[in-house]
Design an enzyme around this catalytic site. Structure first.
Site, short mmCIF file in Angstrom:
data_model
loop_
_atom_site.label_atom_id
_atom_site.label_comp_id
_atom_site.label_asym_id
_atom_site.label_seq_id
_atom_site.Cartn_x
_atom_site.Cartn_y
_atom_site.Cartn_z
N SER A 1 3.59 -2.69 10.21
CA SER A 1 5.02 -2.62 10.43
C SER A 1 5.64 -4.03 9.83
CB SER A 1 5.15 -2.43 11.96
OG SER A 1 4.86 -0.94 12.18
N GLU B 193 -6.70 4.35 8.02
CA GLU B 193 -6.62 6.03 7.55
C GLU B 193 -7.78 6.49 6.92
OE1 GLU B 193 -2.76 5.38 5.92
OE2 GLU B 193 -2.02 4.73 7.52
N GLU C 141 -5.54 -5.63 10.57
CA GLU C 141 -4.24 -4.62 10.69
C GLU C 141 -4.66 -3.95 12.41
OE1 GLU C 141 -2.40 -3.20 6.87
OE2 GLU C 141 -4.28 -1.77 7.04
N HIS D 131 -9.46 0.90 4.85
CA HIS D 131 -8.09 0.97 5.64
C HIS D 131 -8.28 2.04 6.75
CE1 HIS D 131 -4.05 2.40 6.46
NE2 HIS D 131 -3.78 1.24 5.65
N LYS E 195 -0.22 4.33 -0.30
CA LYS E 195 -0.67 5.41 0.58
C LYS E 195 -0.37 6.60 -0.33
CE LYS E 195 0.42 3.63 5.01
NZ LYS E 195 0.16 3.41 6.57
N ASN F 61 0.72 -1.16 -0.03
CA ASN F 61 0.00 0.02 -0.02
C ASN F 61 0.83 1.33 -0.11
OD1 ASN F 61 -1.89 2.09 0.40
ND2 ASN F 61 -2.09 1.37 2.69
N GLY G 113 2.55 1.72 10.85
CA GLY G 113 3.17 2.68 10.89
C GLY G 113 4.00 2.98 12.16
C1 PEP Z 1 -0.55 -0.31 6.00
O1 PEP Z 1 -0.63 0.90 5.33
O2 PEP Z 1 -1.68 -0.96 5.59
C2 PEP Z 1 0.37 -0.73 6.76
C3 PEP Z 1 -0.01 -1.75 7.40
O3 PEP Z 1 1.33 0.19 6.90
P1 PEP Z 1 2.81 -0.12 7.79
O4 PEP Z 1 3.31 -1.36 7.12
O5 PEP Z 1 3.77 1.13 7.39
O6 PEP Z 1 2.46 -0.21 9.16
#
Ligand code: PEP
Length: 264
Positions: free
Chosen positions: A226, A111, A181, A109, A26, A24, A187
């Site tokens: 992460s 976010e 997630e 997601h 973003k 992703n 992040g």
């Molecule tokens: C994500 O954007 O779905 C995500 C898991 O980000 P990160 O891997 O940076 O934690």
């Protein structure tokens, strides 16, 4: 057909779910950056054992789709509208995505939920709208740190899965991918332990099993939060973890290719 052959189970065993490694981007990726990324990434994909997906900004979709043509990588958008058309300024419909060649879409997601007010009720319409248009949706779910500490993880997942999949018929449930997630891991560098990922993803699978045991055996449930080249293999070795949704680490094509290789 012999009695023995008829006795074979209809559902594939857990090990028959093909891993799915997704990135992703973003808010990253001008068309120039996207083209450069793909020039590095494509040659690193050496007949991967996993399915691979990249979720990129709307404006980079055509660049990435052409640059990765022939690699088998699914290219998708990071959100979409549940509406077909109308007074929804700034929105993009499922048909607009498929017309542009997208094969998949991320929905819900954290976010989008936290920063743009995406609701479970809206997702109830978006998931079937994506399927109807021929897009493979990834429905993202997960609890906050406070919810986990309060012992509310299962309640949150039950609600998100219940609402998000409510309007998907049982025979299409396995066409959806779920990404678990935990918000505290996105992040932050604070990755879930393999046991935490397995426990939550096993719970998601059991929730789907409440609708259809066959779908529960076939649906892919990914872990996100992460994931890095150094922790991917252990997470992916958990029996119910069918792949990963990778944010930050997917911006490095070499690192992302290493995560893809970890699934093999
Ligand atoms: C994500 O954007 O779905 C995500 C898991 O980000 P990160 O891997 O940076 O934690």
């Amino acid at each position: 057909m012999s009695e023995d052959r008829r006795a074979q189970p209809a559902e594939p065993a857990a090990s028959q779910r093909k891993p799915y490694i997704t990135g992703n981007w973003k808010l990253w990726g001008t068309r120039a950056q996207a083209a450069e990324y793909c020039r590095t990434f494509a040659p690193l994909l050496d007949d991967p054992a996993a399915d691979v997906g990249l979720f990129v900004p709307f404006t980079a979709l055509d660049t990435v789709i052409s640059a990765l043509d022939g690699t088998g990588v699914t290219v998708g958008a990071q959100t979409m509208s549940g509406e077909d058309s109308g007074a929804f300024t700034g929105e993009v419909s499922a048909a607009m995505l498929t017309e542009g060649g997208a094969g998949a879409v991320l929905l819900g997601h954290s976010e989008r939920r936290q920063l743009y007010g995406e609701t479970d009720r809206a997702l109830q319409a978006k998931v079937p709208a994506a399927l109807a248009a021929g897009l493979a949706p990834i429905l993202c779910v997960g609890e906050t740190e406070e919810e986990r500490e309060a012992g509310d993880m299962e309640r949150k997942l039950r609600h998100q899965i219940g609402e998000g999949l409510e309007s998907v018929p049982d025979d299409r449930l396995a066409d959806v991918t779920v990404a678990y997630e935990p918000i505290w891991a996105i992040g932050t560098g604070q990755v879930a332990t393999p046991d935490q990922a397995q426990e939550a993803i096993g719970f998601v699978r059991a929730l789907v099993g409440g609708r259809s045991e066959e779908a529960a055996q076939r649906i892919r449930v990914l872990y996100g939060g992460s994931v890095k080249p150094g922790n991917a293999a252990e997470l992916l070795s958990q029996p119910d973890v069918d792949g990963a949704l990778v944010g930050g680490a997917s911006l490095d094509p070499e690192g992302f290719a290493a995560i893809v290789a970890a699934a093999g």
